[in-house]
Design a protein around this motif. Sequence first.
Motif, PDB file in Angstrom:
ATOM      1  N   ALA A  64       0.795  -1.104   0.037  1.00  0.00           N
ATOM      2  CA  ALA A  64       0.030  -0.061  -0.008  1.00  0.00           C
ATOM      3  C   ALA A  64       0.878   1.198  -0.105  1.00  0.00           C
ATOM      4  N   SER A  65       1.951   1.293   0.613  1.00  0.00           N
ATOM      5  CA  SER A  65       2.869   2.271   0.693  1.00  0.00           C
ATOM      6  C   SER A  65       3.977   2.169  -0.240  1.00  0.00           C
ATOM      7  N   ASP A  66       4.355   0.933  -0.686  1.00  0.00           N
ATOM      8  CA  ASP A  66       5.592   0.714  -1.627  1.00  0.00           C
ATOM      9  C   ASP A  66       6.700   1.070  -0.871  1.00  0.00           C
ATOM     10  N   CYS A  67       6.881   0.571   0.667  1.00  0.00           N
ATOM     11  CA  CYS A  67       7.935   0.705   1.393  1.00  0.00           C
ATOM     12  C   CYS A  67       8.427  -0.530   2.186  1.00  0.00           C
ATOM     13  N   PHE A  68       9.674  -0.604   2.611  1.00  0.00           N
ATOM     14  CA  PHE A  68      10.274  -1.673   3.322  1.00  0.00           C
ATOM     15  C   PHE A  68      10.557  -0.793   4.720  1.00  0.00           C
ATOM     16  N   PHE A  69      10.511  -1.681   5.792  1.00  0.00           N
ATOM     17  CA  PHE A  69      10.816  -1.475   7.028  1.00  0.00           C
ATOM     18  C   PHE A  69      12.377  -1.581   7.070  1.00  0.00           C
TER      19      PHE A  69
ATOM     20  N   ARG B 227      19.019   0.074  11.359  1.00  0.00           N
ATOM     21  CA  ARG B 227      20.629   0.424  11.340  1.00  0.00           C
ATOM     22  C   ARG B 227      21.291   1.154  12.273  1.00  0.00           C
ATOM     23  N   THR B 228      22.367   1.142  12.390  1.00  0.00           N
ATOM     24  CA  THR B 228      23.014   1.634  13.734  1.00  0.00           C
ATOM     25  C   THR B 228      23.652   2.849  13.513  1.00  0.00           C
ATOM     26  N   SER B 229      23.551   3.356  12.293  1.00  0.00           N
ATOM     27  CA  SER B 229      24.174   4.864  11.995  1.00  0.00           C
ATOM     28  C   SER B 229      23.198   5.369  10.950  1.00  0.00           C
ATOM     29  N   GLY B 230      23.542   6.759  11.108  1.00  0.00           N
ATOM     30  CA  GLY B 230      22.549   7.290   9.937  1.00  0.00           C
ATOM     31  C   GLY B 230      20.944   7.821  10.476  1.00  0.00           C
ATOM     32  N   GLU B 231      20.679   8.871  10.782  1.00  0.00           N
ATOM     33  CA  GLU B 231      19.409   9.121  11.464  1.00  0.00           C
ATOM     34  C   GLU B 231      18.418   9.115  10.071  1.00  0.00           C
ATOM     35  N   PRO B 232      17.040   8.640  10.216  1.00  0.00           N
ATOM     36  CA  PRO B 232      16.784   7.794  11.373  1.00  0.00           C
ATOM     37  C   PRO B 232      17.342   6.513  11.112  1.00  0.00           C
ATOM     38  N   THR B 233      17.569   5.649  12.404  1.00  0.00           N
ATOM     39  CA  THR B 233      17.905   4.390  12.285  1.00  0.00           C
ATOM     40  C   THR B 233      16.921   3.370  12.342  1.00  0.00           C
ATOM     41  N   PHE B 234      15.604   3.668  12.352  1.00  0.00           N
ATOM     42  CA  PHE B 234      14.649   2.820  12.113  1.00  0.00           C
ATOM     43  C   PHE B 234      13.625   3.692  11.586  1.00  0.00           C
ATOM     44  N   ASP B 235      12.876   3.133  10.345  1.00  0.00           N
ATOM     45  CA  ASP B 235      11.857   3.932   9.597  1.00  0.00           C
ATOM     46  C   ASP B 235      11.464   2.869   8.429  1.00  0.00           C
TER      47      ASP B 235
END
Length: 155
Positions: free
Chosen positions: A120-125, A128-136
């Motif tokens: 529906a959003s064409d997105c993957f979860f 990662r440990t570096s680079g913000e955001p680390t979860f998205d």
Amino acid sequence: MAPMSMAESFLNIPAEGVRFRLKARDSKHVMYSRLGPEPTVGHTLGQERSDQIFTLIHGRHDRKGLYAIKSWASGNVLFSRYTMLPKLGNIGGDGDYPDNWFEFLQDDHDKESFRIYCPASDCFFYSRTSGEPTFDNYDGGTEYNDQLWRFVLVN
């Protein structure tokens, strides 16, 4: 974009009612879903907690091959969207909205890992440990190793 027609479905999907954690392959972080405080969905390292436990609702009819990811602790299902904030979160119900439904797509190089993809959003979860955001979530057009997850079954 990597819809199911272009990528193979992950074969070892837990049955309904089986409890598991979602562990990022590379970051080793575990996803959580809770009622509060914000963020209600994220990832963490460290001690195992009840808000890291999920079950699946298997899609039927026009949602066959899709899965709602339900938090065992909160009873809410995850959502992933691209145009509204928050982009990731949880909501009550059993998958009432299109952005509550996911595919688990097999990685080409690691048969134990998969990508969590929301058509529906064409997105993957990702985690990662570096680079913000680390979860998205990230646009489905490109695949990265930080999008790889594994099921960890719990008793």
